[in-house]
Enzyme design. Structure first.
Site, PDB file in Angstrom:
ATOM      1  CG  HIS A  57      -0.066   1.072   7.310  1.00  0.00           C
ATOM      2  ND1 HIS A  57       0.965   0.638   8.111  1.00  0.00           N
ATOM      3  CD2 HIS A  57       0.499   1.970   6.454  1.00  0.00           C
ATOM      4  CE1 HIS A  57       2.085   1.257   7.770  1.00  0.00           C
ATOM      5  NE2 HIS A  57       1.840   2.056   6.758  1.00  0.00           N
ATOM      6  CD  GLU A  58      -0.845   2.408   2.848  1.00  0.00           C
ATOM      7  OE1 GLU A  58      -0.445   3.588   2.783  1.00  0.00           O
ATOM      8  OE2 GLU A  58      -0.079   1.462   3.030  1.00  0.00           O
TER       9      GLU A  58
ATOM     10  CD  GLN B 264       3.506   5.828   2.509  1.00  0.00           C
ATOM     11  OE1 GLN B 264       2.522   5.270   2.049  1.00  0.00           O
ATOM     12  NE2 GLN B 264       4.537   5.156   3.021  1.00  0.00           N
TER      13      GLN B 264
ATOM     14  CG  HIS C 124       0.589   6.831   5.523  1.00  0.00           C
ATOM     15  ND1 HIS C 124       1.770   7.311   6.047  1.00  0.00           N
ATOM     16  CD2 HIS C 124       0.791   5.519   5.298  1.00  0.00           C
ATOM     17  CE1 HIS C 124       2.652   6.313   6.135  1.00  0.00           C
ATOM     18  NE2 HIS C 124       2.075   5.205   5.695  1.00  0.00           N
TER      19      HIS C 124
ATOM     20  N   GLY D   7       0.823  -1.206   0.000  1.00  0.00           N
ATOM     21  CA  GLY D   7       0.000   0.000   0.000  1.00  0.00           C
ATOM     22  C   GLY D   7       0.848   1.243   0.000  1.00  0.00           C
TER      23      GLY D   7
ATOM     24  CB  CYS E 105       5.535   1.981   6.967  1.00  0.00           C
ATOM     25  SG  CYS E 105       5.058   3.551   6.221  1.00  0.00           S
ATOM     26  CG  LEU E 106       6.488   0.981   0.762  1.00  0.00           C
ATOM     27  CD1 LEU E 106       5.748   1.315  -0.523  1.00  0.00           C
ATOM     28  CD2 LEU E 106       7.613  -0.008   0.494  1.00  0.00           C
TER      29      LEU E 106
HETATM   30 NI    NI Z   1       2.963   3.334   5.561  1.00  0.00          NI
END
Ligand code: NI
Length: 168
Positions: A135-136, A51, A139, A46, A93-94
């Site tokens: 999670h997304e 991000q 953000h 995701g 998480c990226l």
């Molecule tokens: Ni993340």
């Protein structure tokens, strides 16, 4: 479509609250397309617009790496309508390369969002899909997965986080 740079922890953009999307413009379509390319390249599940430094309420989830029937899902102006249950699962998480941690979240989530065609849809998710959506969604509110760490887990990664923030 070009890929975008994924910002990492320490970049203040990750703590901002994103703005609603007013219309599915070409700009939004291009954003989603480049986010999809970026997510694929990064092998993530995701990715949220902040991000890639865009403060719009957009995220994408692609569970095809863990579910062969899954396809890329686009969530524009998402709302979490309901959550239930609780489960501990490992998450990454990226924006936190190499960091994985077991955290507690709701095990089920009902979400309403708009897709790229401007159609409003509702989805009830469980398992890893619920996890990815929650999670997304965080953000878009400037909330990061480290905010869900236990005090103990946070103490353990303090040094790594400080180092990450310095190089971002
Ligand atoms: Ni993340």
């Amino acid at each position: 479509m070009a890929e975008r740079r994924i910002v990492t922890y320490g970049d203040p953009v990750l703590r901002e609250v994103s703005e609603p999307v007013e219309e599915i413009s070409q700009e939004i379509k291009d954003l989603v397309s480049s986010m999809a390319d970026t997510l694929k390249k990064a092998n993530g599940l995701g990715l949220a617009a902040p991000q890639v430094s865009v403060l719009k309420r957009v995220f994408i989830v692609d569970l095809s790496a863990v579910d062969i029937n899954a396809t890329l899902k686009v969530f524009i102006n998402p709302e979490i309508l309901k959550t239930s249950g609780e489960i501990e699962m490992e998450e990454g998480c990226l924006s936190f390369p190499g960091m994985y941690q077991k955290i507690r979240r709701a095990s089920e989530a009902k979400v309403r969002a708009t897709d790229l065609d401007g159609k409003v849809f509702e989805m009830e998710a469980t398992g890893i899909a619920a996890r990815a959506i929650l999670h997304e969604y965080d953000h878009l509110e400037g909330v990061l997965f480290i905010d869900h760490f236990s005090p103990m887990a946070r103490a353990l990664v303090k040094g790594r986080l400080r180092k990450m923030a310095k190089v971002s």
